[in-house]
Motif scaffolding. Sequence first.
Motif, PDB file in Angstrom:
ATOM      1  N   ASP A 221       0.844  -1.191   0.000  1.00 42.38           N
ATOM      2  CA  ASP A 221       0.000   0.000   0.000  1.00 42.38           C
ATOM      3  C   ASP A 221       0.880   1.242   0.000  1.00 42.38           C
ATOM      4  O   ASP A 221       2.114   1.157   0.003  1.00 42.38           O
ATOM      5  N   LEU A 222       0.237   2.410   0.011  1.00 43.70           N
ATOM      6  CA  LEU A 222       0.979   3.666  -0.124  1.00 43.70           C
ATOM      7  C   LEU A 222       1.899   3.952   1.061  1.00 43.70           C
ATOM      8  O   LEU A 222       3.006   4.452   0.883  1.00 43.70           O
ATOM      9  N   ILE A 223       1.445   3.642   2.264  1.00 40.86           N
ATOM     10  CA  ILE A 223       2.301   3.915   3.432  1.00 40.86           C
ATOM     11  C   ILE A 223       3.585   3.104   3.330  1.00 40.86           C
ATOM     12  O   ILE A 223       4.695   3.632   3.522  1.00 40.86           O
ATOM     13  N   SER A 224       3.464   1.832   2.978  1.00 44.72           N
ATOM     14  CA  SER A 224       4.676   1.005   2.854  1.00 44.72           C
ATOM     15  C   SER A 224       5.537   1.458   1.679  1.00 44.72           C
ATOM     16  O   SER A 224       6.766   1.434   1.747  1.00 44.72           O
ATOM     17  N   TYR A 225       4.882   1.889   0.597  1.00 46.60           N
ATOM     18  CA  TYR A 225       5.633   2.417  -0.547  1.00 46.60           C
ATOM     19  C   TYR A 225       6.489   3.609  -0.112  1.00 46.60           C
ATOM     20  O   TYR A 225       7.681   3.693  -0.422  1.00 46.60           O
ATOM     21  N   PRO A 237      12.725  10.368   5.496  1.00 51.01           N
ATOM     22  CA  PRO A 237      12.517  10.509   6.939  1.00 51.01           C
ATOM     23  C   PRO A 237      11.050  10.258   7.319  1.00 51.01           C
ATOM     24  O   PRO A 237      10.142  10.703   6.609  1.00 51.01           O
ATOM     25  N   THR A 238      10.836   9.558   8.419  1.00 53.40           N
ATOM     26  CA  THR A 238       9.467   9.200   8.809  1.00 53.40           C
ATOM     27  C   THR A 238       8.556  10.424   8.992  1.00 53.40           C
ATOM     28  O   THR A 238       7.393  10.378   8.581  1.00 53.40           O
ATOM     29  N   PRO A 239       9.035  11.519   9.592  1.00 50.60           N
ATOM     30  CA  PRO A 239       8.140  12.694   9.678  1.00 50.60           C
ATOM     31  C   PRO A 239       7.688  13.192   8.297  1.00 50.60           C
ATOM     32  O   PRO A 239       6.556  13.671   8.161  1.00 50.60           O
ATOM     33  N   HIS A 240       8.545  13.039   7.300  1.00 56.85           N
ATOM     34  CA  HIS A 240       8.139  13.429   5.946  1.00 56.85           C
ATOM     35  C   HIS A 240       7.026  12.498   5.437  1.00 56.85           C
ATOM     36  O   HIS A 240       6.045  12.950   4.844  1.00 56.85           O
ATOM     37  N   VAL A 241       7.199  11.201   5.688  1.00 51.03           N
ATOM     38  CA  VAL A 241       6.159  10.234   5.299  1.00 51.03           C
ATOM     39  C   VAL A 241       4.849  10.600   5.986  1.00 51.03           C
ATOM     40  O   VAL A 241       3.776  10.602   5.367  1.00 51.03           O
ATOM     41  N   LEU A 242       4.946  10.962   7.265  1.00 59.42           N
ATOM     42  CA  LEU A 242       3.752  11.358   8.009  1.00 59.42           C
ATOM     43  C   LEU A 242       3.089  12.573   7.363  1.00 59.42           C
ATOM     44  O   LEU A 242       1.867  12.593   7.177  1.00 59.42           O
ATOM     45  N   GLY A 243       3.891  13.570   7.029  1.00 59.04           N
ATOM     46  CA  GLY A 243       3.343  14.785   6.414  1.00 59.04           C
ATOM     47  C   GLY A 243       2.663  14.480   5.093  1.00 59.04           C
ATOM     48  O   GLY A 243       1.586  15.010   4.792  1.00 59.04           O
ATOM     49  N   THR A 244       3.271  13.614   4.299  1.00 55.44           N
ATOM     50  CA  THR A 244       2.675  13.261   3.006  1.00 55.44           C
ATOM     51  C   THR A 244       1.377  12.473   3.195  1.00 55.44           C
ATOM     52  O   THR A 244       0.388  12.706   2.498  1.00 55.44           O
ATOM     53  N   CYS A 245       1.362  11.557   4.161  1.00 60.00           N
ATOM     54  CA  CYS A 245       0.120  10.808   4.440  1.00 60.00           C
ATOM     55  C   CYS A 245      -0.976  11.767   4.901  1.00 60.00           C
ATOM     56  O   CYS A 245      -2.151  11.625   4.528  1.00 60.00           O
ATOM     57  N   PHE A 246      -0.587  12.749   5.714  1.00 61.43           N
ATOM     58  CA  PHE A 246      -1.537  13.766   6.164  1.00 61.43           C
ATOM     59  C   PHE A 246      -2.142  14.490   4.963  1.00 61.43           C
ATOM     60  O   PHE A 246      -3.356  14.653   4.850  1.00 61.43           O
ATOM     61  N   LEU A 247      -1.275  14.892   4.040  1.00 61.08           N
ATOM     62  CA  LEU A 247      -1.739  15.570   2.823  1.00 61.08           C
ATOM     63  C   LEU A 247      -2.721  14.681   2.061  1.00 61.08           C
ATOM     64  O   LEU A 247      -3.783  15.126   1.630  1.00 61.08           O
TER      65      LEU A 247
END
Lengths: 410, 67
Positions: A221-225, A237-247
């Motif tokens: 899925d997208l989070i794992s991608y 970086p994980t905070p970046h992944v978090l920010g993108t998921c938030f978006l």
Amino acid sequence: MTTEPVQDWKTDYDIFNRTYVKNPFPIWDELREECPVAHTERWGASWMPTRYEDLFKIARDIQHFSSRDVLVAPNGPPPEGEEPDPDVPEELRDYNAGAPPITSDPPVHTWARRLLLPPFSVNAIAKWEPETRELCRSLIDGFVEQGRADGAVDYAQQIPPRVIASMLGIPKDEANMFTEWVRGFLELGLTNADVRGEAARNIFGYLWERIQEHKEQPKDDLISYLLSAQVDGEPVPTPHVLGTCFLLLVAGIDTTWSSIGSALWHLAQHPEDRARLVAEPELLPTAVEELLRAYSPVTMARVVTEDYAYNGCPMHEGDKVLMNFPAGNRDPSVFADPDKVIIDRAENPHIAFGVGIHRCAGSNLARMEMRVSIEEWLRRIPDFRLEDPDAVTWAGGQVRGPRQMMVVWP
Amino acid sequence: MIRVRVDASKCQGHNRCLQLSEELFQVDELGYAHERNDGVVPPELEEKARLAVANCPERAISVEEQA
């Protein structure tokens, strides 16, 4: 919400004014004609272009106009002296993850966007069409026999949260909770920093937990991608992944359901357009572009990077500029008969998804959801109308669309 | 005959051209558009080529007449 009445739209516009939210089109016409870059001191002050050409130029001028904050309302830190919220992970308490790449400028924007584009390409999105169609069908099954439903609440609002949840790899049955949070962030929260802050903390906290789960147990899925992606040989970086998921969660929900709702609002009142789309479903992609043009939901902001006079307007560093793409899409110098929905309009260079490097990354997803949801609705409910046009309520500000819209059919 | 061109420095991946004509355009994995067949437009697709020019929000597409 009540605000002081507007005396002069050119110098004191209010994007949350009730009249504006319900019917902004005559106001845009007046501004486009008399004051094409309006100004207001309200809601933290901003400038607002309404002509297509100005929007085109400003959106592409990333030197003078930054995307570091795309909302107009001030988003200050949490009130001083408050204990840290124990639900917020320690790593996030002082970290503002933002929502990259919509809130990024180059150079971060360049790699953050590149990372996001492949899963949103037209071919990648096509894989989600059967699930979206199935979802639309099951929603319609739930109310078709009743002859009456809320086209916004029971239909439009139900579709984007579930599709984006599937794509991200988070539970679909929590979609109603996402919807509440996103409305708290993008609707109620635009005029209330407390509501917005709480909504953001809820979304960040929730997504942070899902990200930790994906780290332990990767899925398709997208989070794992995003977690497994590398940029210049380094993991993101994980905070970046978090920010993108938030978006993805925020932008994928409020905007598209507004578009689907506006499309149904239009079709409920135009039997000739309904009949034509039922008879010629191959026209749907063209009709979707026209509905996007006429009822563009999204107005994101930019931040002026240095003192700069745009067309004589004395903009100062830090000023906000509201990118009124919806108004540009009704500019008569670009679109003949701009206030008329012509569902087979052949020449339609609309900028509902913006223009320039911040072109909506989810545009293929939004189009697919609109096309499929309208097609499935018309297949089952070809003849319908608004129960009471005056009872329809609209959300406005930076995302515009119907929020309560009872429709009836024979 | 006419040829169609996508200016890669302007394309932002709206995919409006692809939607109008998969015969004339293709997109890469990031969604950026490229002309097919070196931009050669068969006569029956000339109208679609012109529509692609008119619908591109980035003004990235052009057509040129060639003898």
